[in-house]
Design an enzyme around this catalytic site. Structure first.
Site, mmCIF file in Angstrom:
data_model
loop_
_atom_site.group_PDB
_atom_site.id
_atom_site.type_symbol
_atom_site.label_atom_id
_atom_site.label_comp_id
_atom_site.label_asym_id
_atom_site.label_seq_id
_atom_site.Cartn_x
_atom_site.Cartn_y
_atom_site.Cartn_z
ATOM 1 N N SER A 90 0.785 -1.100 -0.135
ATOM 2 C CA SER A 90 0.007 0.136 -0.057
ATOM 3 C C SER A 90 0.863 1.150 -0.053
ATOM 4 C CB SER A 90 -0.944 0.015 1.297
ATOM 5 O OG SER A 90 -1.731 -1.228 1.253
ATOM 6 N N HIS A 128 -0.697 3.504 5.117
ATOM 7 C CA HIS A 128 -0.127 2.688 6.257
ATOM 8 C C HIS A 128 -0.042 3.764 7.493
ATOM 9 C CE1 HIS A 128 2.288 -0.291 3.530
ATOM 10 N NE2 HIS A 128 1.183 -0.820 4.053
HETATM 11 N N1 SAH Z 1 -0.618 -4.779 3.929
HETATM 12 C C1 SAH Z 1 -0.301 -5.292 2.788
HETATM 13 C C2 SAH Z 1 -1.425 -4.906 1.577
HETATM 14 C C3 SAH Z 1 -1.146 -5.980 0.545
HETATM 15 S S1 SAH Z 1 -2.372 -5.922 -0.695
HETATM 16 C C4 SAH Z 1 0.993 -4.419 2.430
HETATM 17 O O1 SAH Z 1 1.134 -3.137 2.338
HETATM 18 O O2 SAH Z 1 1.979 -4.984 1.690
HETATM 19 C C5 SAH Z 1 -3.785 -7.284 0.136
HETATM 20 C C6 SAH Z 1 -3.167 -8.526 0.539
HETATM 21 O O3 SAH Z 1 -4.344 -8.988 0.873
HETATM 22 C C7 SAH Z 1 -2.719 -9.022 -0.719
HETATM 23 O O4 SAH Z 1 -1.240 -9.660 -0.368
HETATM 24 C C8 SAH Z 1 -3.484 -10.482 -1.033
HETATM 25 O O5 SAH Z 1 -2.745 -11.504 -1.149
HETATM 26 C C9 SAH Z 1 -4.293 -10.252 0.387
HETATM 27 N N2 SAH Z 1 -5.495 -11.286 0.330
HETATM 28 C C10 SAH Z 1 -6.540 -11.068 -0.070
HETATM 29 N N3 SAH Z 1 -7.694 -11.736 0.183
HETATM 30 C C11 SAH Z 1 -7.033 -12.522 1.214
HETATM 31 C C12 SAH Z 1 -7.532 -13.418 2.082
HETATM 32 N N4 SAH Z 1 -8.984 -13.980 1.793
HETATM 33 N N5 SAH Z 1 -6.916 -14.013 3.163
HETATM 34 C C13 SAH Z 1 -5.579 -13.354 3.231
HETATM 35 N N6 SAH Z 1 -5.180 -12.474 2.638
HETATM 36 C C14 SAH Z 1 -5.776 -11.994 1.570
#
Ligand code: SAH
Length: 247
Positions: free
Chosen positions: A82, A87
C-alpha cells in the site's frame, strides 16, 4: 491496496491536464526519512509513536521499486504494497490499541511492511500475526522481515502465516487491533469480530471495487460493536486466492 479515493480523484483530474498521463505524482522522496518528513508535513503522520515506528522501518526492505514514493507498488501475485500514507492512516487509527504488549492481527499482510510497523509499536512483549492467502507472498514477506529485523522472527514477536484471513487466526486470538489490508465486499467477516478483544479496534475496507469505504469497528468493554465510516478508499479485494491469482 492503493490510495485514498479522494487522492486518486485529485490525481486523475490533474493527470487529465497533463500532456502525457502519469500514474502518480505524489511525494517522491529519496530516502525513508524524507518520506516520513513529507507525511508529517501533510499531517498524515501526527503522533510521535507512529513517526518513530515508520522511521524505524525502512520501506526499502519491503518495496521492490520506488520505495520512497508515496504510492502503492506491485509485489506480484495480484497484490500491492500500500501507499505509505495509507499505512500511516492505519497506524494513527489503531495507535490507542498498539500499546506495548498488545496483540495484533494483520490480515492481507502482503509485503510484511505494516506487520513490522505494528511490531515496532507493540514492542518485545507484544505479538503481531500477519496472514496472507498467497504462500509465495508469505515467503517473500518472511525474507523481507529477515533482512530488516531477523530477531523479530526468532523471538516470535512477528509470526507470518499462510491462510484465509477472512477466518482470522484463532490460535492467537483475541487481538487488541485487527487491520485488514484488502476490501471485504460481503461485509465484515464474523470471525474477525469474534477475534477482536473487548476494547479492541478493527480497521477494514468494505464494499465492491470503486465503491469502498474504510470503516473503524470498535468492540466496547461489554462486547457491543460500534461502527464508523471513515473515508472512501480503493483496495484490492479480500477474496479467494484463485480469484486473485489463478494458477
Ligand atoms: N498490507 C499489505 C497489503 C497487501 S495488498 C502491504 O501493504 O504490503 C492486500 C493483500 O491481501 C494481498 O497480499 C492479498 O494476497 C491479500 N489477501 C486478499 N484476500 C485475502 C484473504 N482472503 N486472506 C488473506 N489474504 C488475502
Amino acid at each position: 491496496m492503493f490510495v485514498s479515493r479522494r487522492l486518486s480523484l485529485v490525481l486523475s483530474q490533474a493527470n487529465k491536464r497533463q500532456k502525457f498521463p502519469r500514474m502518480f505524482f505524489m511525494t517522491q522522496s529519496a530516502s525513508n526519512d524524507e518520506l516520513i518528513d513529507a507525511l508529517k508535513r501533510q499531517k498524515v503522520v501526527k503522533h510521535e509513536d507512529v513517526e518513530r515506528a515508520m522511521r524505524s522501518v525502512d520501506r526499502g526492505f519491503y518495496c521492490p521499486s520506488n520505495a520512497y514514493f508515496d504510492a502503492p507498488e506491485s509485489i506480484g501475485y495480484g497484490a500491492t504494497i500500500s501507499a505509505p500514507h495509507m499505512h500511516a492512516y492505519a497506524l494513527e487509527l489503531l495507535r490507542d490499541q498498539l500499546k506495548p504488549g498488545a496483540k495484533v492481527l494483520d490480515v492481507g499482510s502482503g509485503s510484511g511492511y505494516l506487520t513490522m510497523c505494528f511490531a515496532k509499536m507493540v514492542g518485545p512483549n507484544g505479538k503481531v500475526v500477519g496472514i496472507d492467502h498467497i504462500p509465495a507472498l508469505v515467503n517473500s514477506s518472511i525474507e523481507n522481515v529477515r533482512r530488516d529485523c531477523p530477531e523479530y522472527l526468532e523471538n516470535g514477536l512477528i509470526k507470518l502465516v499462510a491462510g484465509d484471513g477472512r477466518k482470522g487466526f484463532l490460535e492467537e486470538a483475541p487481538y487488541d487491533a485487527i487491520h485488514v489490508g484488502a476490501a471485504a465486499e460481503e461485509g465484515v467477516p464474523p470471525e474477525l469480530i469474534q477475534q477482536l478483544s473487548s476494547g479492541g479496534r478493527m480497521v477494514i475496507p468494505l464494499g465492491p471495487t470503486l465503491a469502498q469505504a474504510l470503516e473503524q469497528i470498535d468492540k466496547d468493554e461489554k462486547g457491543y460493536i460500534h461502527r464508523k465510516k471513515l473515508m472512501e478508499v480503493a483496495f484490492v479485494p479480500l477474496t479467494d486466492k484463485n480469484s486473485q491469482y489463478p494458477l
